[in-house]
Design a protein around this motif. Structure first.
Motif: not given
Length: 226
Positions: A84-88, A148-160
């Protein structure tokens, strides 16, 4: 008119899941004032949801801290996060490239406007606008080709992800303290003793916690006590 108990539970559960962070009853009550819910009703709902296993909770003295159940979220592994990071990163590079191209075209338009006749300017303008449109269409296609990752999903992933890194650091520290205590007065060779017990450090298997920590945004903070 205040919502019924089931409706209150649904509102509280949705809020806890959306926030996905440690909350006490006052946090929830403050956030849900717009629903005309009293703190006592919210406390009752939180306890009911916790007793029913729909949310998690921990007790610190007389205070209870509530958190969304983490097993309901799909947590990507480090390989998926790297992809995901590489794609972004690639998409950002493509966007920057297209912006540079558009900037060059606009700069050329401005330069030509002072040298060409009105008719030539109109012809050049039509041509350049067509090129800009083609570049914008190309950029749109590039964007459409990447999920693309939705902002809310990205926030959850980053928190976890941040929580897992924190747990990793905590366990490394606990192990190091125990290991130092056990081997402080030992006469054995520590390397041989470690091999005898079948222990392996992260470094022994080519793992570096810092490389995983670097994947987190600079603004992310590690949760305390979780």
């Amino acid at each position: 008119m205040a919502p019924k108990s089931d409706n209150t539970d649904a509102i509280v559960l949705r809020f806890v899941n959306e926030q996905n962070k440690p909350l006490n009853s006052q946090n929830v009550a403050d956030a849900l004032q717009k629903f005309n819910l009293k703190k006592t009703a919210i406390q009752k709902s939180l306890d009911s949801l916790a007793d029913g296993g729909k949310i998690s909770f921990k007790e610190y003295g007389k205070q209870k801290i509530y958190l969304a159940r983490q097993d309901q979220f799909d947590i990507p592994n480090s390989e998926e996060l790297n992809r995901m990071k590489d794609a972004n990163t690639k998409l950002q590079e493509q966007l920057a490239e297209q912006k540079r191209a558009v900037g060059e075209v606009e700069g050329e338009i401005k330069a030509l406007q002072s040298n060409l006749t009105l008719e030539q300017i109109k012809e050049k303008d039509t041509k350049l606008r067509k090129e800009v449109k083609e570049l914008e269409d190309k950029l749109e296609k590039l964007r459409g080709g990447v999920t693309l990752v939705k902002p809310e999903d990205r926030k959850i992933i980053e928190q976890m992800y941040s929580e897992k890194i924190s747990q990793w650091r905590k366990r490394k520290r606990i192990f190091r303290d125990l290991w130092d205590t056990i081997t402080e007065n030992s006469s054995k060779d520590l390397k041989e003793f470690k091999e005898e017990l079948g222990l392996e450090y992260d470094e022994d298997v080519g793992v570096d916690i810092q490389s995983f920590s670097d994947l987190l945004p600079k603004s992310s903070k590690r949760p305390r006590g979780w």
